[in-house]
Motif scaffolding. Structure first.
Motif, PDB file in Angstrom:
ATOM      1  N   ILE A 114      -0.280  10.332  -0.714  1.00 19.39           N
ATOM      2  CA  ILE A 114       0.405   9.078  -1.160  1.00 19.39           C
ATOM      3  C   ILE A 114      -0.510   7.948  -1.456  1.00 19.39           C
ATOM      4  N   ALA A 115      -1.314   7.665  -0.395  1.00 23.12           N
ATOM      5  CA  ALA A 115      -2.573   6.691  -0.404  1.00 23.12           C
ATOM      6  C   ALA A 115      -3.473   6.784  -1.579  1.00 23.12           C
ATOM      7  N   LYS A 116      -3.999   8.042  -1.998  1.00 25.54           N
ATOM      8  CA  LYS A 116      -4.894   8.125  -2.902  1.00 25.54           C
ATOM      9  C   LYS A 116      -4.156   8.081  -4.231  1.00 25.54           C
ATOM     10  N   ALA A 117      -2.871   8.429  -4.328  1.00 26.30           N
ATOM     11  CA  ALA A 117      -2.122   8.469  -5.605  1.00 26.30           C
ATOM     12  C   ALA A 117      -2.178   7.033  -6.083  1.00 26.30           C
ATOM     13  N   ILE A 118      -1.618   6.208  -5.055  1.00 29.87           N
ATOM     14  CA  ILE A 118      -1.256   4.498  -5.410  1.00 29.87           C
ATOM     15  C   ILE A 118      -2.374   3.633  -5.377  1.00 29.87           C
ATOM     16  N   GLY A 119      -3.387   4.035  -4.485  1.00 25.86           N
ATOM     17  CA  GLY A 119      -4.776   3.373  -4.687  1.00 25.86           C
ATOM     18  C   GLY A 119      -5.016   2.326  -3.486  1.00 25.86           C
ATOM     19  N   PHE A 120      -4.865   3.000  -2.122  1.00 26.27           N
ATOM     20  CA  PHE A 120      -5.291   2.428  -0.925  1.00 26.27           C
ATOM     21  C   PHE A 120      -5.777   3.390  -0.080  1.00 26.27           C
ATOM     22  N   SER A 121      -6.376   2.955   1.114  1.00 24.27           N
ATOM     23  CA  SER A 121      -6.938   3.663   2.279  1.00 24.27           C
ATOM     24  C   SER A 121      -5.963   3.698   3.205  1.00 24.27           C
ATOM     25  N   THR A 122      -5.735   4.679   3.974  1.00 26.42           N
ATOM     26  CA  THR A 122      -4.931   5.248   5.036  1.00 26.42           C
ATOM     27  C   THR A 122      -5.319   4.157   6.098  1.00 26.42           C
ATOM     28  N   LYS A 123      -6.471   3.903   6.263  1.00 30.23           N
ATOM     29  CA  LYS A 123      -6.989   3.172   7.415  1.00 30.23           C
ATOM     30  C   LYS A 123      -6.551   1.679   7.477  1.00 30.23           C
ATOM     31  N   ASP A 124      -6.069   1.051   6.154  1.00 30.26           N
ATOM     32  CA  ASP A 124      -5.567   0.048   6.119  1.00 30.26           C
ATOM     33  C   ASP A 124      -4.097  -0.420   6.309  1.00 30.26           C
ATOM     34  N   LEU A 125      -3.450   0.934   6.645  1.00 25.73           N
ATOM     35  CA  LEU A 125      -1.957   0.802   6.899  1.00 25.73           C
ATOM     36  C   LEU A 125      -1.472   0.196   8.094  1.00 25.73           C
ATOM     37  N   VAL A 126      -0.459  -0.641   8.206  1.00 26.23           N
ATOM     38  CA  VAL A 126       0.067  -1.125   9.561  1.00 26.23           C
ATOM     39  C   VAL A 126       1.909  -0.885   9.092  1.00 26.23           C
ATOM     40  N   PHE A 127       2.334  -0.224  10.263  1.00 25.91           N
ATOM     41  CA  PHE A 127       3.620   0.303  10.372  1.00 25.91           C
ATOM     42  C   PHE A 127       4.643  -0.661  10.666  1.00 25.91           C
ATOM     43  N   SER A 128       5.811  -0.774  10.447  1.00 21.36           N
ATOM     44  CA  SER A 128       6.762  -1.500  11.253  1.00 21.36           C
ATOM     45  C   SER A 128       7.172  -0.602  12.379  1.00 21.36           C
ATOM     46  N   ASP A 129       8.229  -1.030  13.028  1.00 19.23           N
ATOM     47  CA  ASP A 129       8.798  -0.417  14.223  1.00 19.23           C
ATOM     48  C   ASP A 129      10.345  -0.462  14.019  1.00 19.23           C
ATOM     49  N   GLN A 130      11.101  -0.045  13.217  1.00 19.54           N
ATOM     50  CA  GLN A 130      12.448  -0.247  12.701  1.00 19.54           C
ATOM     51  C   GLN A 130      13.452  -0.085  13.428  1.00 19.54           C
ATOM     52  N   THR A 131      14.135  -1.102  14.177  1.00 19.51           N
ATOM     53  CA  THR A 131      15.442  -0.721  14.862  1.00 19.51           C
ATOM     54  C   THR A 131      16.690  -1.657  14.290  1.00 19.51           C
TER      55      THR A 131
END
Length: 284
Positions: free
Chosen positions: A75-92
């Motif tokens: 999905i990262a390659k398709a949209i156009g970003f690198s997975t190393k740049d991801l930051v996740f939420s912690d949803q509650t």
């Protein structure tokens, strides 16, 4: 793509994109901001199996880790970003909004998060891509083209009652000097009113925290004593209350529950599902 059913007719609100078999959704209004990158995943184009078919983006739904990692890479390659740049939420289902800095780059995907209870994130750091996760709840996108800052928040019914959309706007104003009238927003694919039955205790909270003049647009009572709740209209009201201009609000026309064959829906699957993801970041 004909397989995705829309809940209303009219101008195209969301665009369906496909690359190398990966299908994702994007807002033309947000794509017009060429300094930002965004998207919303579908179930299509990944490697997961059975009820997680195929683009599952959750490490906590029983999937094999290598499958999830491969899905993120695709999905990262398709949209156009690198997975190393991801930051996740912690949803509650809180209304906590975290300021994401350079020190957070990679948290959730490359390395563990050192924070909890985060349903919203904001950043002005070049290259970072925020990621929040869904299977009926509402994604909220925020772009400030003046200060080149972004926000991404997860808003279920609890987050909507708590007005996390307004909290996010206030956080961007506080941290980056963003003005509500400059911020461009979008309400992402999520469960529609026709599919979202709730009990009276939920409606009591919406009745308390939303203006009486909005009630007829937000919910109605059925013969069985339950209610149908419109999270899309509720979040429109929240964004307007925060000072977002009506012309800067793009509202989805795609329901996750109506399209559970191509979008994960907790309600439609009775909990047997993977996660979709919303992505929003600042290009390098």
């Amino acid at each position: 793509m004909e397989m995705i059913r829309k809940c209303q007719d009219g101008a195209e609100v969301l665009k369906i994109n496909e690359k190398n078999g990966v299908v994702w959704l994007a807002y033309p209004r947000l794509e017009a901001q060429d300094w930002a990158v965004h998207g919303f995943s579908t179930r299509l184009g990944g490697v997961s199996k059975e009820e997680l078919f195929s683009m599952n983006l959750s490490f906590s739904r029983g999937d094999r880790e290598e499958n999830v990692r491969e899905n993120f890479e695709r999905i990262a390659k398709a949209i156009g970003f690198s997975t190393k740049d991801l930051v996740f939420s912690d949803q509650t289902h809180t209304v906590n909004v975290r300021k994401i800095t350079e020190q957070d780059r990679g948290k959730g995907f490359l390395r563990p998060r050192d924070y909890t209870d985060v349903d919203g994130m904001i950043t002005d750091v070049s290259g970072i891509v925020l990621a929040t996760f869904y299977a009926d709840c509402v994604p909220l996108y925020f772009l400030d083209p003046v200060h080149r800052a972004v926000g991404l928040s997860h808003s279920g019914w609890r987050g909507t009652v708590g007005k996390i959309g307004k909290v996010t706007v206030e956080a961007m104003a506080r941290e980056y000097g963003s003005r509500p009238e400059d911020i461009i927003t979008a309400i992402g694919p999520s469960i529609c009113q026709d599919c979202y039955e709730v009990s009276g205790d939920v409606i009591e909270l919406f009745s308390e925290y939303f203006s009486p003049e909005d009630h007829s647009r937000l919910f109605y009572k059925k013969e069985n004593g339950k209610y149908q709740l419109n999270l899309w209209e509720a979040n429109v009201a929240v964004l307007k209350e925060a000072g977002i201009l009506p012309e800067h609000i793009s509202v989805t026309d795609i329901c996750t529950c109506c399209n559970s064959d191509v979008l994960f829906s907790h309600r439609a699957s009775h909990g047997k599902r993977g996660n979709l993801a919303a992505f929003l970041g600042i290009r390098r």
